[in-house]
Design a protein around this motif. Structure first.
Motif, PDB file in Angstrom:
ATOM      1  N   LEU A 193     -13.621 -45.935  -4.241  1.00 48.47           N
ATOM      2  CA  LEU A 193     -12.714 -45.170  -3.389  1.00 48.47           C
ATOM      3  C   LEU A 193     -11.768 -44.313  -4.229  1.00 48.47           C
ATOM      4  CD1 LEU A 193     -11.672 -44.661  -0.488  1.00 48.47           C
ATOM      5  CD2 LEU A 193     -10.185 -46.651  -0.796  1.00 48.47           C
ATOM      6  N   PHE A 194     -11.217 -44.889  -5.289  1.00 52.33           N
ATOM      7  CA  PHE A 194     -10.317 -44.134  -6.155  1.00 52.33           C
ATOM      8  C   PHE A 194     -11.059 -42.995  -6.847  1.00 52.33           C
ATOM      9  CE2 PHE A 194      -7.903 -43.366 -10.087  1.00 52.33           C
ATOM     10  CZ  PHE A 194      -6.681 -43.011  -9.523  1.00 52.33           C
ATOM     11  N   THR A 195     -12.295 -43.231  -7.245  1.00 55.01           N
ATOM     12  CA  THR A 195     -13.105 -42.180  -7.864  1.00 55.01           C
ATOM     13  C   THR A 195     -13.321 -41.025  -6.885  1.00 55.01           C
ATOM     14  OG1 THR A 195     -14.198 -43.779  -9.306  1.00 55.01           O
ATOM     15  CG2 THR A 195     -15.340 -41.677  -8.962  1.00 55.01           C
ATOM     16  N   ARG A 196     -13.622 -41.349  -5.629  1.00 50.89           N
ATOM     17  CA  ARG A 196     -13.799 -40.298  -4.614  1.00 50.89           C
ATOM     18  C   ARG A 196     -12.501 -39.526  -4.390  1.00 50.89           C
ATOM     19  NH1 ARG A 196     -16.346 -44.286  -1.461  1.00 50.89           N
ATOM     20  NH2 ARG A 196     -14.849 -43.952   0.224  1.00 50.89           N
ATOM     21  N   PHE A 197     -11.375 -40.245  -4.383  1.00 52.85           N
ATOM     22  CA  PHE A 197     -10.078 -39.578  -4.254  1.00 52.85           C
ATOM     23  C   PHE A 197      -9.876 -38.595  -5.405  1.00 52.85           C
ATOM     24  CE2 PHE A 197      -5.729 -39.605  -5.993  1.00 52.85           C
ATOM     25  CZ  PHE A 197      -5.102 -38.839  -5.025  1.00 52.85           C
ATOM     26  N   ARG A 198     -10.123 -39.049  -6.629  1.00 54.95           N
ATOM     27  CA  ARG A 198      -9.915 -38.175  -7.802  1.00 54.95           C
ATOM     28  C   ARG A 198     -10.806 -36.940  -7.731  1.00 54.95           C
ATOM     29  NH1 ARG A 198      -5.973 -37.959 -10.996  1.00 54.95           N
ATOM     30  NH2 ARG A 198      -7.292 -37.627 -12.767  1.00 54.95           N
ATOM     31  N   GLN A 199     -12.019 -37.079  -7.206  1.00 57.72           N
ATOM     32  CA  GLN A 199     -12.929 -35.942  -7.071  1.00 57.72           C
ATOM     33  C   GLN A 199     -12.427 -34.932  -6.039  1.00 57.72           C
ATOM     34  OE1 GLN A 199     -16.512 -38.098  -6.164  1.00 57.72           O
ATOM     35  NE2 GLN A 199     -17.060 -38.365  -8.326  1.00 57.72           N
ATOM     36  N   GLN A 200     -11.730 -35.409  -5.016  1.00 60.42           N
ATOM     37  CA  GLN A 200     -11.239 -34.540  -3.943  1.00 60.42           C
ATOM     38  C   GLN A 200      -9.777 -34.133  -4.123  1.00 60.42           C
ATOM     39  OE1 GLN A 200     -13.161 -33.401  -1.435  1.00 60.42           O
ATOM     40  NE2 GLN A 200     -14.883 -34.440  -2.380  1.00 60.42           N
ATOM     41  N   GLN A 201      -9.098 -34.727  -5.056  1.00 59.26           N
ATOM     42  CA  GLN A 201      -7.656 -34.585  -5.207  1.00 59.26           C
ATOM     43  C   GLN A 201      -7.191 -33.133  -5.244  1.00 59.26           C
ATOM     44  OE1 GLN A 201      -6.159 -36.691  -8.615  1.00 59.26           O
ATOM     45  NE2 GLN A 201      -4.055 -36.656  -7.893  1.00 59.26           N
ATOM     46  N   ALA A 202      -7.845 -32.276  -5.994  1.00 55.74           N
ATOM     47  CA  ALA A 202      -7.420 -30.877  -6.137  1.00 55.74           C
ATOM     48  C   ALA A 202      -7.490 -30.117  -4.822  1.00 55.74           C
ATOM     49  CB  ALA A 202      -8.270 -30.173  -7.199  1.00 55.74           C
ATOM     50  N   ARG A 203      -8.332 -30.550  -3.905  1.00 55.94           N
ATOM     51  CA  ARG A 203      -8.502 -29.857  -2.626  1.00 55.94           C
ATOM     52  C   ARG A 203      -7.660 -30.460  -1.501  1.00 55.94           C
ATOM     53  NH1 ARG A 203     -14.011 -29.748  -4.748  1.00 55.94           N
ATOM     54  NH2 ARG A 203     -14.367 -31.816  -3.930  1.00 55.94           N
ATOM     55  N   MET A 204      -6.826 -31.416  -1.815  1.00 53.02           N
ATOM     56  CA  MET A 204      -6.094 -32.139  -0.778  1.00 53.02           C
ATOM     57  C   MET A 204      -4.674 -31.637  -0.556  1.00 53.02           C
ATOM     58  SD  MET A 204      -7.422 -36.018  -1.581  1.00 53.02           S
ATOM     59  CE  MET A 204      -6.481 -36.773  -0.256  1.00 53.02           C
ATOM     60  N   GLY A 205      -4.289 -30.554  -1.198  1.00 55.00           N
ATOM     61  CA  GLY A 205      -2.944 -30.024  -1.006  1.00 55.00           C
ATOM     62  C   GLY A 205      -1.888 -31.027  -1.423  1.00 55.00           C
ATOM     63  N   GLU A 206      -0.811 -31.115  -0.628  1.00 60.23           N
ATOM     64  CA  GLU A 206       0.289 -32.018  -0.984  1.00 60.23           C
ATOM     65  C   GLU A 206      -0.153 -33.477  -0.995  1.00 60.23           C
ATOM     66  OE1 GLU A 206       2.359 -32.343   3.452  1.00 60.23           O
ATOM     67  OE2 GLU A 206       3.566 -31.718   1.756  1.00 60.23           O
ATOM     68  N   TRP A 207      -1.175 -33.830  -0.218  1.00 56.00           N
ATOM     69  CA  TRP A 207      -1.661 -35.209  -0.224  1.00 56.00           C
ATOM     70  C   TRP A 207      -2.343 -35.549  -1.549  1.00 56.00           C
ATOM     71  CZ3 TRP A 207      -0.140 -38.978   2.719  1.00 56.00           C
ATOM     72  CH2 TRP A 207       0.389 -38.689   3.968  1.00 56.00           C
ATOM     73  N   GLY A 208      -2.817 -34.569  -2.264  1.00 51.58           N
ATOM     74  CA  GLY A 208      -3.430 -34.817  -3.563  1.00 51.58           C
ATOM     75  C   GLY A 208      -2.432 -35.328  -4.591  1.00 51.58           C
ATOM     76  N   ASP A 209      -1.168 -34.984  -4.390  1.00 53.90           N
ATOM     77  CA  ASP A 209      -0.105 -35.449  -5.292  1.00 53.90           C
ATOM     78  C   ASP A 209       0.619 -36.674  -4.764  1.00 53.90           C
ATOM     79  OD1 ASP A 209      -0.580 -33.376  -7.097  1.00 53.90           O
ATOM     80  OD2 ASP A 209       0.728 -32.006  -5.982  1.00 53.90           O
ATOM     81  N   ALA A 210       0.276 -37.105  -3.565  1.00 56.36           N
ATOM     82  CA  ALA A 210       0.959 -38.242  -2.930  1.00 56.36           C
ATOM     83  C   ALA A 210       0.316 -39.547  -3.373  1.00 56.36           C
ATOM     84  CB  ALA A 210       0.904 -38.099  -1.409  1.00 56.36           C
ATOM     85  N   MET A 211       0.612 -39.922  -4.600  1.00 59.80           N
ATOM     86  CA  MET A 211       0.013 -41.127  -5.161  1.00 59.80           C
ATOM     87  C   MET A 211       1.048 -41.887  -5.977  1.00 59.80           C
ATOM     88  SD  MET A 211      -3.370 -41.474  -7.548  1.00 59.80           S
ATOM     89  CE  MET A 211      -2.527 -41.399  -9.113  1.00 59.80           C
ATOM     90  N   PRO A 212       1.971 -42.560  -5.289  1.00 59.46           N
ATOM     91  CA  PRO A 212       2.931 -43.347  -6.056  1.00 59.46           C
ATOM     92  C   PRO A 212       2.200 -44.417  -6.865  1.00 59.46           C
ATOM     93  CG  PRO A 212       3.416 -43.423  -3.693  1.00 59.46           C
ATOM     94  CD  PRO A 212       2.136 -42.699  -3.870  1.00 59.46           C
ATOM     95  N   TYR A 213       2.630 -44.609  -8.077  1.00 61.27           N
ATOM     96  CA  TYR A 213       1.964 -45.581  -8.946  1.00 61.27           C
ATOM     97  C   TYR A 213       3.012 -46.278  -9.779  1.00 61.27           C
ATOM     98  CZ  TYR A 213      -1.379 -47.486 -12.293  1.00 61.27           C
ATOM     99  OH  TYR A 213      -2.129 -48.334 -13.071  1.00 61.27           O
ATOM    100  N   SER A 214       2.870 -47.562  -9.886  1.00 59.85           N
ATOM    101  CA  SER A 214       3.833 -48.328 -10.663  1.00 59.85           C
ATOM    102  C   SER A 214       3.114 -49.469 -11.364  1.00 59.85           C
ATOM    103  CB  SER A 214       4.906 -48.906  -9.726  1.00 59.85           C
ATOM    104  OG  SER A 214       5.722 -49.808 -10.427  1.00 59.85           O
ATOM    105  N   ARG A 215       3.496 -49.693 -12.584  1.00 60.93           N
ATOM    106  CA  ARG A 215       3.037 -50.867 -13.324  1.00 60.93           C
ATOM    107  C   ARG A 215       4.272 -51.583 -13.812  1.00 60.93           C
ATOM    108  NH1 ARG A 215      -0.620 -49.760 -18.004  1.00 60.93           N
ATOM    109  NH2 ARG A 215      -1.245 -51.913 -17.684  1.00 60.93           N
TER     110      ARG A 215
END
Length: 188
Positions: A114-136
């Motif tokens: 699923l994450f791989t598919r997201f990364r493949q589509q990320q550039a075409r997703m507009g503002e949702w492509g950057d909506a990926m909060p991440y924390s470690r």
């Protein structure tokens, strides 16, 4: 999505029902379309209606999906996912442990895909492509505190889970995951 909010510890049958890749695909599809017939699911998943019907009945047996009787017409049966809090807690039953291990491996594989598919589509997703909060991070807790931390996470998650009728028009499905495990090199 129907709601069954009381936590339920997975027995062997429930764990096996969840650990089946076909049933996982059906559950994911019901997340996307909310309600569907076995025929609709078969078409969307490239399966036979017999396969989707059988697997829907298995999922229903363990309270993971339910019939939507108000949509039924004749022999046509509609289904929806039940929001259920299933816990895959510690157990002494070796069969349950093995099945939960299989389920966790299946879920991890699906998440990576699923994450791989997201990364493949990320550039075409507009503002949702950057909506990926991440924390470690890391925390130092007892097992009881870790259990409390997890319950607080689930409470927060449930706050934002809602039926499609209550979802704003500009909302999207956002996949969330919680993973916590002890440092393997630390002794004590």
């Amino acid at each position: 999505m129907a709601d069954s909010s009381d936590p339920r510890v997975a027995d062997l049958g429930t764990a096996k029902a969840l650990a089946n890749p076909v049933r996982q695909r059906i559950l994911r599809e019901l997340d996307l379309v909310t309600e569907a017939t076995s025929t609709t699911l078969a078409e969307r998943l490239g399966m036979t209606t017999g396969a989707t019907s059988y697997n829907l009945r298995v999922l229903a047996k363990y309270g993971l999906v339910e019939e939507v009787s108000e949509l039924a017409r004749g022999r046509e049966r509609w289904w929806r996912k039940v929001r259920v809090d299933i816990r895959l807690g510690p157990t002494r039953d070796e069969q349950v442990k093995a099945t939960v291990d299989q389920l966790n491996q299946l879920w991890l594989s699906q998440d990576i895909e699923l994450f791989t598919r997201f990364r493949q589509q990320q550039a075409r997703m507009g503002e949702w492509g950057d909506a990926m909060p991440y924390s470690r991070g890391s925390i130092q807790v007892t097992t009881a505190e870790l259990a409390a931390f997890f319950e607080e996470y689930l409470t927060l998650l449930r706050k934002y889970q809602r039926d499609s009728a209550d979802t704003p028009a500009d909302a999207r499905t956002v996949h969330t995951r919680f993973l916590a495990f002890p440092e393997p090199e630390e002794t004590g």
